[in-house]
Design a protein around this motif. Structure first.
Motif, PDB file in Angstrom:
ATOM      1  N   LEU A  14       0.876  -1.402  -0.047  1.00  0.00           N
ATOM      2  CA  LEU A  14      -0.404   0.201   0.326  1.00  0.00           C
ATOM      3  C   LEU A  14       1.129   1.303   0.099  1.00  0.00           C
ATOM      4  CD1 LEU A  14      -2.725   1.082   0.099  1.00  0.00           C
ATOM      5  CD2 LEU A  14      -2.792   0.647   2.669  1.00  0.00           C
ATOM      6  N   ARG A  15       1.744   1.440   0.894  1.00  0.00           N
ATOM      7  CA  ARG A  15       2.790   2.443   1.543  1.00  0.00           C
ATOM      8  C   ARG A  15       3.135   2.476  -0.394  1.00  0.00           C
ATOM      9  NH1 ARG A  15       1.698   5.052   5.504  1.00  0.00           N
ATOM     10  NH2 ARG A  15       1.641   4.292   7.094  1.00  0.00           N
ATOM     11  N   HIS A 103      -1.840  11.102  12.720  1.00  0.00           N
ATOM     12  CA  HIS A 103      -1.176   9.455  11.914  1.00  0.00           C
ATOM     13  C   HIS A 103      -1.099  10.424  10.324  1.00  0.00           C
ATOM     14  CE1 HIS A 103      -1.032   7.310  15.251  1.00  0.00           C
ATOM     15  NE2 HIS A 103      -2.393   8.028  15.419  1.00  0.00           N
ATOM     16  N   VAL A 106       1.794  11.585   9.060  1.00  0.00           N
ATOM     17  CA  VAL A 106       2.299  10.615   8.768  1.00  0.00           C
ATOM     18  C   VAL A 106       2.443  10.229   7.568  1.00  0.00           C
ATOM     19  CG1 VAL A 106       3.707   8.977   9.364  1.00  0.00           C
ATOM     20  CG2 VAL A 106       2.676  10.768  11.195  1.00  0.00           C
ATOM     21  N   LEU A 110       5.172  10.462   4.541  1.00  0.00           N
ATOM     22  CA  LEU A 110       6.210   9.225   3.642  1.00  0.00           C
ATOM     23  C   LEU A 110       5.103   8.898   2.049  1.00  0.00           C
ATOM     24  CD1 LEU A 110       5.213   6.106   6.438  1.00  0.00           C
ATOM     25  CD2 LEU A 110       7.174   6.596   4.805  1.00  0.00           C
ATOM     26  N   ASP A 125      11.939   1.426   9.541  1.00  0.00           N
ATOM     27  CA  ASP A 125      11.466   2.010  10.865  1.00  0.00           C
ATOM     28  C   ASP A 125      10.298   1.375  10.533  1.00  0.00           C
ATOM     29  OD1 ASP A 125      13.367   4.108  11.542  1.00  0.00           O
ATOM     30  OD2 ASP A 125      12.610   5.726   9.377  1.00  0.00           O
ATOM     31  N   ILE A 126       9.748   0.919   9.842  1.00  0.00           N
ATOM     32  CA  ILE A 126       8.112   0.565  10.069  1.00  0.00           C
ATOM     33  C   ILE A 126       8.293  -0.995  10.003  1.00  0.00           C
ATOM     34  CG2 ILE A 126       5.764  -0.274   8.919  1.00  0.00           C
ATOM     35  CD1 ILE A 126       5.996   2.941   8.009  1.00  0.00           C
ATOM     36  N   LEU A 149      18.833   6.067   3.576  1.00  0.00           N
ATOM     37  CA  LEU A 149      17.253   6.454   4.985  1.00  0.00           C
ATOM     38  C   LEU A 149      18.076   7.633   5.635  1.00  0.00           C
ATOM     39  CD1 LEU A 149      15.933   4.273   7.146  1.00  0.00           C
ATOM     40  CD2 LEU A 149      18.095   3.765   8.304  1.00  0.00           C
ATOM     41  N   ARG A 153      14.440  10.281   5.870  1.00  0.00           N
ATOM     42  CA  ARG A 153      13.949  10.560   7.690  1.00  0.00           C
ATOM     43  C   ARG A 153      14.067  11.978   7.262  1.00  0.00           C
ATOM     44  NH1 ARG A 153      17.337   5.886  11.519  1.00  0.00           N
ATOM     45  NH2 ARG A 153      15.773   4.262  11.088  1.00  0.00           N
ATOM     46  N   LEU A 156      11.354  13.283   5.460  1.00  0.00           N
ATOM     47  CA  LEU A 156      10.338  13.172   6.223  1.00  0.00           C
ATOM     48  C   LEU A 156      10.169  14.496   7.413  1.00  0.00           C
ATOM     49  CD1 LEU A 156       7.955  10.918   6.218  1.00  0.00           C
ATOM     50  CD2 LEU A 156       9.523   9.392   8.076  1.00  0.00           C
ATOM     51  N   ARG A 157      10.937  14.500   8.200  1.00  0.00           N
ATOM     52  CA  ARG A 157      10.701  15.404   8.901  1.00  0.00           C
ATOM     53  C   ARG A 157      10.823  16.390   8.575  1.00  0.00           C
ATOM     54  NH1 ARG A 157      13.470  14.976  13.935  1.00  0.00           N
ATOM     55  NH2 ARG A 157      15.004  13.453  13.409  1.00  0.00           N
ATOM     56  N   LEU A 160       6.855  16.631   7.945  1.00  0.00           N
ATOM     57  CA  LEU A 160       6.109  16.738   9.016  1.00  0.00           C
ATOM     58  C   LEU A 160       5.973  18.640   9.350  1.00  0.00           C
ATOM     59  CD1 LEU A 160       6.990  13.813  10.718  1.00  0.00           C
ATOM     60  CD2 LEU A 160       4.796  13.345   9.886  1.00  0.00           C
TER      61      LEU A 160
ATOM     62  N   HIS B  11      21.995   7.424  12.698  1.00  0.00           N
ATOM     63  CA  HIS B  11      21.483   6.351  12.083  1.00  0.00           C
ATOM     64  C   HIS B  11      21.626   5.200  12.528  1.00  0.00           C
ATOM     65  CE1 HIS B  11      18.893   9.539  10.107  1.00  0.00           C
ATOM     66  NE2 HIS B  11      19.836  10.479   9.961  1.00  0.00           N
ATOM     67  N   LEU B  46      11.573  10.498  15.884  1.00  0.00           N
ATOM     68  CA  LEU B  46      11.113  10.136  15.097  1.00  0.00           C
ATOM     69  C   LEU B  46      10.830   8.065  14.555  1.00  0.00           C
ATOM     70  CD1 LEU B  46       9.979  11.096  11.950  1.00  0.00           C
ATOM     71  CD2 LEU B  46      12.472  10.710  11.203  1.00  0.00           C
ATOM     72  N   ARG B  47      11.600   7.719  14.356  1.00  0.00           N
ATOM     73  CA  ARG B  47      11.254   6.292  14.526  1.00  0.00           C
ATOM     74  C   ARG B  47      10.279   5.372  15.152  1.00  0.00           C
ATOM     75  NH1 ARG B  47      14.719   1.629  13.154  1.00  0.00           N
ATOM     76  NH2 ARG B  47      14.474   0.074  14.960  1.00  0.00           N
ATOM     77  N   LEU B  50       6.690   6.692  13.670  1.00  0.00           N
ATOM     78  CA  LEU B  50       6.818   6.044  12.594  1.00  0.00           C
ATOM     79  C   LEU B  50       6.086   4.874  13.014  1.00  0.00           C
ATOM     80  CD1 LEU B  50       9.696   6.891  10.680  1.00  0.00           C
ATOM     81  CD2 LEU B  50       7.093   7.406   9.844  1.00  0.00           C
ATOM     82  N   ARG B  51       6.829   3.394  13.954  1.00  0.00           N
ATOM     83  CA  ARG B  51       6.458   2.977  14.284  1.00  0.00           C
ATOM     84  C   ARG B  51       5.255   2.616  15.183  1.00  0.00           C
ATOM     85  NH1 ARG B  51      11.291  -1.388  16.021  1.00  0.00           N
ATOM     86  NH2 ARG B  51      11.975  -0.959  13.670  1.00  0.00           N
ATOM     87  N   GLN B  53       2.187   4.258  14.283  1.00  0.00           N
ATOM     88  CA  GLN B  53       1.492   4.357  13.014  1.00  0.00           C
ATOM     89  C   GLN B  53       0.603   3.459  12.997  1.00  0.00           C
ATOM     90  OE1 GLN B  53       0.471   7.125  10.675  1.00  0.00           O
ATOM     91  NE2 GLN B  53       2.364   7.745  12.863  1.00  0.00           N
ATOM     92  N   PRO B  54      -0.768   2.806  12.242  1.00  0.00           N
ATOM     93  CA  PRO B  54      -1.694   2.414  12.821  1.00  0.00           C
ATOM     94  C   PRO B  54      -1.618   0.995  11.385  1.00  0.00           C
ATOM     95  CG  PRO B  54      -2.567   4.796  11.858  1.00  0.00           C
ATOM     96  CD  PRO B  54      -1.523   4.231  12.731  1.00  0.00           C
ATOM     97  N   ARG B  55      -1.315   0.695  11.165  1.00  0.00           N
ATOM     98  CA  ARG B  55      -1.088  -1.190   9.997  1.00  0.00           C
ATOM     99  C   ARG B  55      -2.169  -1.466   9.612  1.00  0.00           C
ATOM    100  NH1 ARG B  55       4.221  -2.474  10.706  1.00  0.00           N
ATOM    101  NH2 ARG B  55       3.990  -4.320   9.156  1.00  0.00           N
TER     102      ARG B  55
END
Lengths: 174, 289
Positions: A14-15, A103, A106, A110, A125-126, A149, A153, A156-157, A160, B11, B46-47, B50-51, B53-55
């Protein structure tokens, strides 16, 4: 086996695709390919990483069949953010910002990342893959993963912070 | 460690990819340097974000759709003999995906030993029907002896009483190619040695031109139910290949080392790739009539 990781696969698809129907097709194709070539899986290695590799290949094949424009558009961002990592602003306003960020923001941030950075950030990260695993999935050296990476990031920052300004969480002066 | 070094490893530090000594050094630096400590904290935040976040969970119907497709594919793979499967998929190097299925199609003629094994397997409930095959129905026999898992012919009803040869396909007459000399055998053998032909357990059929006798042989690590070496003894064979099954043969009585020597000395081995990609001749079946 692939079905155990179905949610993770779907999430990543999906991403990558940013489209639900497309993501479902990609995941289905991935599972079928994994089933057909299960003999190539190396037991003892990370199964999820193997599945992500297949998923990425399926996705790229689909992109290619639709023409290179999409991929080129995705890759365009690479040049524009060469210095993004250096413009890091470490400070308390950002930490406050990250507490309050939505949310949806983010997701938007992304989705706005170029593909190369998006996949690196997403997988590390995910999905929690190691640098080595990500390097295998993407098919590039670990150094490249690390640089993508850090740039991803940083981008992304930045995004945001921009969204937070739009919402009024952070003032322009900060 | 300087601030620049910390920035370079920031990182990797946050992701836990540094060595213990690096982590200790970096920790020590962060205790003294507030700016670097803030950077680390910001990256960690930040990490975490991201973690958190709802999946998105996969839709329930996607799971059932995939299961349906996989089961259908598995059923097809179970029914079709390996050679036919590899042919249908258009590539001989994909056959490994079918590991576990009956690895060879039956010959038209069943030996007494095979008939015995089949009776025994049926009595013990170890026989499983896998679909039709030329000359009868294919039955997979599960067990722990050599050759188990091979396809056996459950019933024999050749149309005209003659053996139908090896490498039968599940439907219709096989598409065959005929090669007349041992040279092509050596080429195929060399291909196999070089890893180009990767399917184990193929059935090849020989026709001995001097006796007009057809016999089959299983190749590869698992030789199957009729895994005894072929009794071909003539100098010139007609080798029959069914579907996309490769020809893997050697001269009668030749050892592996002798074949390897042949391959090494035969300059034609270099052209083996071309030999393999040569289009198959259709209608080779006529050689058996």
């Amino acid at each position: 086996m692939a079905l155990v990781h179905l949610d993770a696969l779907y999430h990543v698809a999906l991403r990558l695709t940013r489209n639900r129907a497309e993501a479902e097709d990609v995941v289905q194709e991935t599972c079928l390919r994994a089933f057909r070539s299960f003999h190539r899986f190396n037991p003892g290695t990370n199964c999820r990483a193997w599945l992500f590799t297949i998923l990425r290949n399926v996705f790229l094949n689909r992109v290619r069949t639709r023409g290179w424009e999409v991929l080129e558009a995705e890759m365009e961002g690479l040049d524009q953010v060469e210095t993004a990592a250096d413009t890091h602003v470490g400070g308390s306003p950002e930490e406050q910002l990250l507490q309050t960020v939505l949310h949806g923001d983010v997701d938007r941030a992304l989705a706005a990342l170029p593909l190369a950075f998006r996949e690196a950030v997403m997988l590390v990260d995910i999905e929690g893959l190691t640098y080595r695993e990500v390097a295998e999935v993407i098919g590039c050296p670990i150094g490249t993963v690390m640089s993508r990476l850090s740039r991803g990031r940083a981008l992304l920052r930045r995004a945001l912070v921009r969204f937070a300004r739009e919402h009024g969480y952070v003032k322009e002066a900060e | 460690m300087t601030c620049a070094e910390v920035r370079a490893r920031l990182h990797a530090y946050v992701d836990g990819e540094l060595t213990v000594s690096d982590i200790t050094e970096l920790d020590g630096h962060c205790v003294e340097c507030r700016e670097c400590a803030a950077r680390v904290a910001a990256e960690r935040e930040l990490r975490q974000l991201l973690r958190r976040q709802p999946r998105d969970a996969a839709p329930p119907d996607l799971r059932s759709r995939i299961l349906h497709r996989v089961r259908r594919e598995a059923a097809v793979a179970d029914r079709a003999p390996l050679a036919a499967r590899a042919g249908a998929r258009g590539g001989r190097d994909r056959g490994g995906a079918a590991a576990g299925g009956p690895h060879a199609a039956p010959a038209g003629r069943r030996t007494r030993g095979q008939a015995h094994r089949l009776r025994r397997a049926r009595a013990a409930g170890r026989a499983r029907h896998c679909g039709p095959a030329r000359g009868g129905r294919l039955v997979q026999v599960a067990g722990r002896h050599a050759g188990d898992g091979a396809g056996l012919l459950a019933s024999r009803h050749p149309p005209d009483g003659r053996a139908s040869g090896g490498g039968a396909t599940s439907d219709g007459p096989p598409t065959c190619c005929t090669r007349r000399d041992a040279r092509s055998c050596r080429s195929s053998w060399s291909l196999r040695r070089r890893g180009r032909l990767t399917l184990p357990g193929r059935r090849v059929a020989y026709r001995d031109t001097s006796t007009s006798r057809t016999s089959t042989r299983d190749t590869g690590p698992s030789r199957g139910a009729t895994g005894r070496p072929s009794t071909v003894s003539s100098r010139c064979w007609t080798i029959r290949r069914c579907s996309s099954a490769p020809i893997v043969a050697r001269r009668a009585g030749a050892t592996d080392a002798a074949v390897a020597h042949d391959v090494a000395t035969d300059s034609r081995a270099r052209d083996a790739g071309r030999a393999a990609s040569r289009p198959r001749r259709r209608g080779g079946d006529a050689a058996y009539r």
